[in-house]
Design a protein around this motif. Structure first.
Motif, short mmCIF file in Angstrom:
data_model
loop_
_atom_site.label_atom_id
_atom_site.label_comp_id
_atom_site.label_asym_id
_atom_site.label_seq_id
_atom_site.Cartn_x
_atom_site.Cartn_y
_atom_site.Cartn_z
N ARG A 170 0.82 -1.43 -0.17
CA ARG A 170 0.36 -0.06 0.04
C ARG A 170 0.56 1.32 0.18
N ILE A 171 0.54 2.06 -0.95
CA ILE A 171 1.53 3.94 -1.24
C ILE A 171 0.83 4.66 -0.25
N ASP A 172 1.19 4.62 0.73
CA ASP A 172 0.96 6.17 1.64
C ASP A 172 0.69 7.56 1.20
N HIS A 173 1.64 7.53 0.34
CA HIS A 173 1.96 8.99 -0.34
C HIS A 173 2.85 8.68 -1.38
N THR A 174 2.33 9.54 -2.03
CA THR A 174 2.30 9.78 -4.15
C THR A 174 3.36 11.09 -4.14
N MET A 175 4.51 11.48 -4.74
CA MET A 175 4.97 12.69 -5.37
C MET A 175 5.23 12.74 -6.21
N VAL A 176 5.26 13.93 -7.32
CA VAL A 176 5.63 14.60 -8.86
C VAL A 176 6.76 15.52 -8.74
N VAL A 177 7.46 14.99 -8.88
CA VAL A 177 8.00 16.46 -10.00
C VAL A 177 8.70 16.58 -11.38
N ASP A 178 8.08 17.95 -12.11
CA ASP A 178 8.64 17.79 -13.28
C ASP A 178 10.28 18.56 -13.23
N PHE A 179 10.77 18.29 -14.72
CA PHE A 179 11.89 19.19 -15.06
C PHE A 179 11.86 20.42 -14.22
N ASN A 180 11.03 20.91 -13.75
CA ASN A 180 11.76 22.52 -13.34
C ASN A 180 11.26 22.39 -12.38
N GLY A 181 11.04 21.86 -11.19
CA GLY A 181 11.12 21.45 -9.86
C GLY A 181 12.29 21.28 -9.70
N PHE A 182 12.47 19.68 -10.43
CA PHE A 182 13.88 19.07 -10.09
C PHE A 182 15.35 20.32 -10.37
N ALA A 183 15.50 20.96 -11.38
CA ALA A 183 15.91 21.73 -11.92
C ALA A 183 16.04 23.00 -9.96
N ALA A 184 15.01 23.11 -10.33
CA ALA A 184 15.14 24.51 -8.76
C ALA A 184 15.64 23.42 -7.66
N MET A 185 15.38 22.42 -7.33
CA MET A 185 15.59 21.35 -6.22
C MET A 185 17.13 21.09 -6.02
N THR A 186 17.89 21.87 -7.36
CA THR A 186 19.30 21.25 -7.33
C THR A 186 19.90 22.21 -7.31
N LYS A 187 19.18 23.99 -7.76
CA LYS A 187 19.46 24.60 -7.62
C LYS A 187 19.89 25.41 -5.78
N ALA A 188 18.86 24.67 -5.37
CA ALA A 188 18.21 25.30 -3.91
C ALA A 188 19.12 24.26 -2.99
#
Length: 585
Positions: free
Chosen positions: A228-246
């Motif tokens: 059973r999956i408790d949580h699901t999270m989707v990150v797209d290209f923009n979010g990924f790029a911003a996270m690596t900068k953060a």
């Protein structure tokens, strides 16, 4: 899947000026509008929508023509300010984060789900988080390598199992071109599909929306794994790029230099150097190039790419652990991520996201593992099958909350009897009755291919059906969990022109029903009648207990094969090790 390379996001974006504890009465001010990135976009005519137009553009360019003082510094929070934010009492940054977060339709989650994990005697429960990296072509993602086509695909999917002790975790990479049973899924128009065999990646694409279909992917994972999956999270290209900068970049390593032609083979030339050989720190576009890279290294497969993704996440986790999982560090990351984040409704606020992030702070990097679901290349095409029974052993290990090296991670003492937190069906005991004899196979059976699915909750039942078919000389493979776990009568589905062959298959399963199907080939979905014939019960409990076992206590999962354990990566492994698969390139 490679797309064209686009422009990197402007440097300096996402700097969390809003986190400075300044302003009247200690309030946290909202982020400052404008900035050099917006000035450049205004000069290039690249407005970022109504919100950016209101705060950026020429006015922003004029404001930013003046020198700034200490623009790269963040004023340290006071202890009281941190407590106010954690308590969720109304800081501006929280309002901003909450406004960023998108959720998907909870009504699209299947009602036929595995049971929730039960808490152990200490009140500890494991958490299963489904991480989906989307290569959506919508919004500005095409500029970051998303290509020109509409819709979205799951560029990577990882099932992260956080053990009940919250000191261990394992991420399982699911090959996107693995052939699996996709259950019925809700489409954007409100209708539900019938389900059927398809590539795992097709689940996220179901409906053709630029936002993808995370509920369908979640439904599919639950059917394939019985978890059973408790949580699901989707990150797209923009979010990924911003996270690596953060986080100011992530350390990676490459065994060979990578050129533009490796990133985009459609160039039909080598092109300029994109990523040098060896260790380096990447962020933004370069980070995307690293995790999406297929060509130029190894055999150019998704398997090699998943290894690099595991290495990248290991390096990211190690850096965050070293920097400290404090709100000071997590909030800038959350600000970057939530701008392109879609989650289930259980993670629909900044408080919930940060609380989940903080709950992982006690995981040692050596106890954060990454593995790939057991797989093999298919003989009939270039896609992948999950290897059975190895894959099922892995799912059973997670359901029992045991680490891949056999440790008990429920949070109780190791010698506590019955400490597993799984509420999944118990392991079937050895049968007290012999299986029905299989008819002698003739040579013609060797040309008939059959996929076997489990239509019950009895672990290993599809594998038993596969063995029976192979004994009769059919070419059989275990395909995993069926679309239902409540099938009473074994069903044989057959495509056009396969009825005669399906009747041969049905001879091995007395009482089975034959049903025509729009799918090609022959599928067997074994039901509770087959479980009873095999002496394996209905899935509620084993028919008997192994010698020496404690009645009512779930049997421990079988040891994982070395093909799984030997290939595991710890987050503290050398970043240059185990980053490719196969030869060539």
């Amino acid at each position: 899947m490679s797309g064209r390379r686009g422009e990197s996001p402007a440097r300096g974006e996402g700097t969390p000026d809003a986190l400075a504890s300044e302003g009247p009465e200690g309030a946290v001010p909202p982020p400052r509008s404008g900035g050099r990135a917006e000035a450049r976009r205004a000069a290039q005519g690249r407005g970022g929508g109504k919100a950016e137009a209101a705060s950026g553009g020429r006015a922003a360019a004029r404001r930013n023509s003046k020198p700034k003082k200490n623009v790269k510094k963040i004023v340290a929070w006071s202890a009281a300010g941190v407590l106010v934010l954690i308590a969720g009492t109304g800081g501006a940054i929280y309002y901003k984060l909450n406004a960023n977060i998108k959720t998907f339709d909870s009504d699209a989650v299947s009602t036929d789900r595995p049971p929730e994990a039960k808490a152990d005697a200490d009140g500890n429960k494991p958490v299963n988080l489904l991480l989906i990296g989307s290569d959506s072509r919508g919004k500005n993602n095409a500029d970051l390598g998303g290509g020109e086509d509409g819709g979205a695909r799951s560029d990577t999917t990882i099932l992260l199992h956080v053990y009940a002790d919250h000191k261990h975790a394992v991420g399982i990479s699911i090959p996107r071109n693995a052939m699996v049973q996709i259950p019925p899924c809700k489409l954007p128009n409100g209708k539900w599909t019938k389900g059927g065999n398809d590539l795992f990646n097709a689940a996220f694409s179901m409906g053709g929306s630029d936002d993808g279909n995370p509920a369908c992917t979640q439904n599919t994972i639950e059917k394939v794994t019985g978890i059973r999956i408790d949580h699901t999270m989707v990150v797209d290209f923009n979010g990924f790029a911003a996270m690596t900068k953060a986080v100011n970049g992530v350390d990676v390593c490459l065994p060979k230099p990578i050129y533009e032609g490796d990133i985009n083979p459609n160039l039909h030339k080598k092109g300029n150097l994109v990523l040098p050989q060896g260790k380096q720190t990447v962020q933004g576009q370069q980070a995307l190039d690293y995790v999406r890279l297929r060509h130029g290294i190894g055999d150019g497969s998704d398997i090699g790419r998943m290894k690099r993704q595991q290495a990248f996440l290991s390096s990211l986790a190690t850096k965050m652990k070293k920097d400290g999982l404090s709100p000071t560090n997590l909030l800038p990351l959350a600000d970057a991520a939530t701008k392109s984040l879609t989650v289930d409704q259980g993670l629909d606020s900044a408080d919930k996201l940060l609380s989940f992030g903080m709950s992982l702070k006690n995981i040692d990097m050596h106890d954060l593992k990454f593995v790939t679901a057991p797989w093999r290349y298919r003989t009939q095409d270039a896609n992948i099958d999950l290897v059975q029974p190895d894959a099922n052993k892995l799912w059973e290990t997670l359901r029992a909350d045991q680490t891949i090296d056999g440790q008990n991670a429920t949070g109780q003492q190791p010698d506590a009897p019955g400490s597993g937190t799984s509420s999944a069906p118990q392991q079937p005991a050895p049968s007290t009755s012999a299986a029905p004899p299989a008819p002698a196979g003739d040579a013609a059976n060797s040309s008939i291919k059959v996929a076997v699915y489990n239509g019950t909750t009895v672990n290993g039942l599809a594998g038993k059906g596969t063995e029976q078919l192979k004994a009769a000389k059919f070419v059989a493979s275990t395909a995993g969990q069926g679309s239902s776990t409540k099938l009473k009568t074994t069903t044989i589905e057959y495509g056009s022109g396969q009825k005669a062959n399906a009747e041969k298959v049905a001879a091995l399963f007395p009482g089975a029903s034959l049903e025509p199907s729009s799918a090609r080939g022959i599928s067997v979905i074994v039901g509770q009648d087959f479980a009873a014939a095999m002496g394996m019960g209905s899935g509620a409990a084993p028919t008997s207990s192994p010698a020496g076992a404690t009645p009512g206590v779930q049997a421990p999962p079988q040891p994982l094969p070395t093909t799984v354990t030997n290939d595991a990566r710890s987050a503290d492994d050398d970043i240059c090790a185990n980053t490719t698969y196969g030869s060539g390139g």
